[in-house]
Design an enzyme around this catalytic site. Sequence first.
Site, mmCIF file in Angstrom:
data_model
loop_
_atom_site.group_PDB
_atom_site.id
_atom_site.type_symbol
_atom_site.label_atom_id
_atom_site.label_comp_id
_atom_site.label_asym_id
_atom_site.label_seq_id
_atom_site.Cartn_x
_atom_site.Cartn_y
_atom_site.Cartn_z
ATOM 1 C CE1 TYR A 1 -13.523 1.265 -15.759
ATOM 2 C CE2 TYR A 1 -12.277 2.915 -17.278
ATOM 3 C CZ TYR A 1 -12.491 1.786 -16.552
ATOM 4 O OH TYR A 1 -11.811 0.545 -17.045
ATOM 5 C CE LYS B 1 -24.975 -8.636 -9.737
ATOM 6 N NZ LYS B 1 -25.362 -10.340 -10.977
ATOM 7 C CG ASP C 1 -24.428 -12.964 -12.690
ATOM 8 O OD1 ASP C 1 -24.887 -11.440 -13.460
ATOM 9 O OD2 ASP C 1 -24.986 -13.032 -12.102
ATOM 10 C CG ASP D 1 -11.977 -2.093 -19.168
ATOM 11 O OD1 ASP D 1 -11.333 -2.115 -20.663
ATOM 12 O OD2 ASP D 1 -11.853 -3.107 -17.678
#
Length: 359
Positions: free
Chosen positions: A138, A189, A221, A245
């Site tokens: 971000y 991740k 995931d 988010d």
Amino acid sequence: MKVAVLAGDGIGPEIIAEALKVIDVLRAEGLHIETEAAAVGGAGVDLTGDPLPEATLKLCRESDAILFGAIGGPQYDVLPREQRPERGLLRLRKELDLFANLRPAKVFPQLAAASTLRADVVAGLDMLIIRELTGDIYFGEPRGIRIEANGERVGFNTMIYSESEIRRVAHVGFQSAQRRNHRLCSVDKMNVLEATQLWRDVVIEVSKEYPDVELSHLLVDNAAMQLVRNPRQFDVILTGNIFGDILSDEASMLTGSIGMLPSASLNAGSQGLYEPIHGSAPDIAGKGLANPLAQILSLAMMFRYSLNRADLADRIEKAVEDTLEAGYRTGDIAMPGEKKIGTVEMGDAVVRALKQGHA
Ligand code: IPM
Ligand code: MG
């Protein structure tokens, strides 16, 4: 107590008005609380050309807490990025260092059937997502869209986390787990992204200080999948800005409606910004249809985390539950055949429940 009220755009002003009615009830009972409104988002752009006007930022800095509605609208999507409503919110988070974003996802028993998932999968769900809010892709530099020598356009952003950014939000995560069911699941991740390998390493280091909290890890995931497969396995989820988010929107649908989820964004002091996790819903803005409960529940979180009045937070949350129990439903949480009411009626119902609960 001083509260900055930033209604913003779309349904923001409508749902903020209902939260202010709740404040009025408490004020009439003798609570000393000062509220002051200021423009943000598209409303800030319309007024001053800036989605976070100087006066608004100043007011926020001087306030104990910020009650925030929603920002954005299609009319602003054509503006340069710096002037878009979203930038106002992102800058406010950054300026006040609101790095810890608490997003509880709780299924009210009265709404278990309103979820798109089977009631037996979601009934009783009570989890908390803690999203890091001032770092990651971000805010990472470099970012932009450049034109290569051959004329091709290339868009790029930077996923980046420093160890201190991870550590401070990890502490919030473990401490939150200590106040709940002592389980923390960190989401990353790390199989692909170095920034999140560091995330995992630092979370493991911090966990040594919290031996009473059971730490687990999921790749994002898999976490997205587990959230719909068996959401009740979670107590606290701790994750970075972009994953948080996405996962928090997903988690909101477990509860029946994104119109039900409040959030708190906290800095290292007790200052916080309180907003529904939903957006400005331009499609229903101005129609009196929006569900004000996420905004009202955000106000409850404000009393709990910034204003040191957990008693009032409990009362507001109880009033919302009583209102649902009495059968009041806005369109987003109504089952087929159920009577739907509007924003103002829902706010009135909560106000009545609040007064009754106190009587
Ligand atoms: C949220 C929103 C914001 C975000 C937008 C409006 C900038 O989606 O609070 O989840 O991406 O953080
Ligand atoms: Mg979002």
